[in-house]
Design an enzyme around this catalytic site. Structure first.
Site, PDB file in Angstrom:
ATOM      1  N   GLY A  46     -42.186 -15.012 -56.418  1.00 55.58           N
ATOM      2  CA  GLY A  46     -42.046 -16.078 -57.593  1.00 55.58           C
ATOM      3  C   GLY A  46     -42.159 -17.359 -56.809  1.00 55.58           C
ATOM      4  CD  GLN A  51     -39.479 -22.446 -55.514  1.00 55.90           C
ATOM      5  OE1 GLN A  51     -40.158 -21.615 -56.253  1.00 55.90           O
ATOM      6  NE2 GLN A  51     -38.771 -21.629 -54.368  1.00 55.90           N
ATOM      7  CB  CYS A  92     -34.615 -18.883 -53.094  1.00 55.67           C
ATOM      8  SG  CYS A  92     -35.370 -20.332 -54.033  1.00 55.67           S
ATOM      9  CG  LEU A  93     -40.738 -18.469 -51.148  1.00 51.13           C
ATOM     10  CD1 LEU A  93     -42.001 -18.438 -51.866  1.00 51.13           C
ATOM     11  CD2 LEU A  93     -40.940 -17.865 -49.819  1.00 51.13           C
ATOM     12  CG  HIS A 134     -35.040 -17.146 -58.781  1.00 53.52           C
ATOM     13  ND1 HIS A 134     -33.901 -16.741 -57.633  1.00 53.52           N
ATOM     14  CD2 HIS A 134     -35.808 -17.953 -57.968  1.00 53.52           C
ATOM     15  CE1 HIS A 134     -34.180 -17.559 -56.620  1.00 53.52           C
ATOM     16  NE2 HIS A 134     -35.200 -18.297 -57.020  1.00 53.52           N
ATOM     17  CD  GLU A 135     -39.448 -18.117 -59.079  1.00 47.08           C
ATOM     18  OE1 GLU A 135     -39.368 -19.411 -58.902  1.00 47.08           O
ATOM     19  OE2 GLU A 135     -39.193 -17.227 -58.254  1.00 47.08           O
ATOM     20  CG  HIS A 138     -36.677 -22.650 -58.519  1.00 45.45           C
ATOM     21  ND1 HIS A 138     -35.910 -23.418 -57.393  1.00 45.45           N
ATOM     22  CD2 HIS A 138     -36.594 -21.693 -58.189  1.00 45.45           C
ATOM     23  CE1 HIS A 138     -35.718 -22.645 -56.644  1.00 45.45           C
ATOM     24  NE2 HIS A 138     -36.415 -21.422 -56.914  1.00 45.45           N
TER      25      HIS A 138
HETATM   26  C1  QAP Z   1     -37.249 -15.254 -56.598  1.00 42.82           C
HETATM   27  O1  QAP Z   1     -38.189 -15.135 -54.332  1.00 42.82           O
HETATM   28  C2  QAP Z   1     -36.562 -13.739 -56.464  1.00 42.82           C
HETATM   29  O2  QAP Z   1     -35.524 -16.036 -47.620  1.00 42.82           O
HETATM   30  C3  QAP Z   1     -38.301 -15.169 -55.716  1.00 42.82           C
HETATM   31  O3  QAP Z   1     -37.033 -16.011 -45.516  1.00 42.82           O
HETATM   32  C4  QAP Z   1     -36.228 -13.123 -55.377  1.00 42.82           C
HETATM   33  O4  QAP Z   1     -40.032 -14.900 -53.474  1.00 42.82           O
HETATM   34  C5  QAP Z   1     -36.136 -13.330 -57.551  1.00 42.82           C
HETATM   35  C6  QAP Z   1     -38.845 -15.323 -49.312  1.00 42.82           C
HETATM   36  C7  QAP Z   1     -35.589 -11.827 -55.441  1.00 42.82           C
HETATM   37  C8  QAP Z   1     -35.352 -12.201 -57.809  1.00 42.82           C
HETATM   38  C9  QAP Z   1     -35.034 -11.323 -56.583  1.00 42.82           C
HETATM   39  C10 QAP Z   1     -37.119 -15.445 -49.324  1.00 42.82           C
HETATM   40  C11 QAP Z   1     -39.471 -15.179 -48.332  1.00 42.82           C
HETATM   41  C12 QAP Z   1     -39.263 -15.131 -50.877  1.00 42.82           C
HETATM   42  C13 QAP Z   1     -36.899 -15.831 -47.819  1.00 42.82           C
HETATM   43  C14 QAP Z   1     -39.032 -15.022 -53.129  1.00 42.82           C
HETATM   44  C15 QAP Z   1     -37.522 -15.625 -46.495  1.00 42.82           C
HETATM   45  C16 QAP Z   1     -39.238 -15.487 -46.950  1.00 42.82           C
HETATM   46  C17 QAP Z   1     -38.510 -15.213 -51.916  1.00 42.82           C
HETATM   47 CO    CO Z   2     -36.337 -19.559 -55.661  1.00 39.81          CO
END
Ligand code: QAP
Ligand code: CO
Length: 173
Positions: A46, A51, A92-93, A134-135, A138
């Site tokens: 996401g 971001q 989270c990215l 979550h998004e 943001h």
């Molecule tokens: C949001 O997050 C989310 O730490 C999206 O080193 C995530 O795409 C909502 C990511 C989980 C609910 C559950 C995170 C990639 C990606 C990192 C993501 C990383 C590399 C996160």
């Molecule tokens: Co995020």
């Protein structure tokens, strides 16, 4: 298409409240294409426009196993459906390398515009429901780290700031 730079906590620009998209046109569709490319490359499930330093209400999501179900939400509104809170470890990215427990309602109804500007509704459960909430956070300038203790948040901030300094020294930022 282009891969965009992702802002990382504690960048103050992540605290910007995004503005609604007035017209869904080629400009918006081109940003969406860049957001998908950026999200898939990361890789992430996401991404909110905030971001990538675009302060408009646009979200891209793909929670499918094989990255075959791209979803776009423009000007999303979420209505929580059940009173059942669930705790999930979120990433989270914009907070790379950290995974924290966040409690959210895991059943919601999302109303948004699609990439052609047409309104649609989507009932979400599980990972998708968590991800959309979550998004949307943001777009309000809110981050996953806001749900953890001040102590943990400070530790995450210090570690990421240290990483950013090292990257700057190596000419990466
Ligand atoms: C949001 O997050 C989310 O730490 C999206 O080193 C995530 O795409 C909502 C990511 C989980 C609910 C559950 C995170 C990639 C990606 C990192 C993501 C990383 C590399 C996160
Ligand atoms: Co995020």
């Amino acid at each position: 298409m282009a891969i965009l730079d992702i802002l990382e906590f504690p960048d103050p620009r992540l605290r910007t409240v995004a503005k609604p998209v007035a017209t869904v046109d080629e400009r918006v569709r081109s940003m969406i294409a860049d957001m998908f490319e950026t999200m898939y490359a990361a890789p992430g499930i996401g991404l909110a426009a905030t971001q990538v330093n675009i302060h408009e209400r646009i979200i891209t999501i793909d929670v499918s196993e094989d990255k075959s179900e791209p979803l776009v939400f423009i000007n999303p509104e979420v209505e929580v459906l059940d009173g059942e809170p669930e705790t999930m470890q979120e990433g989270c990215l914009s907070v790379p390398g950290f995974y924290e427990d966040v409690t959210r309602i895991e059943h919601c109804l999302v109303r948004a515009l699609d990439k052609d500007g047409n309104p649609f509704e989507l009932e979400c459960r599980g990972l998708l429901a968590v991800c959309i909430q979550h998004e949307i956070d943001h777009l309000e300038g809110k981050l996953m780290v806001d749900y953890v203790s001040a102590f943990k948040r400070k530790r995450i901030k210090d570690k990421l700031e240290k990483k950013h300094k090292q990257e700057a020294k190596q000419g990466k930022r």
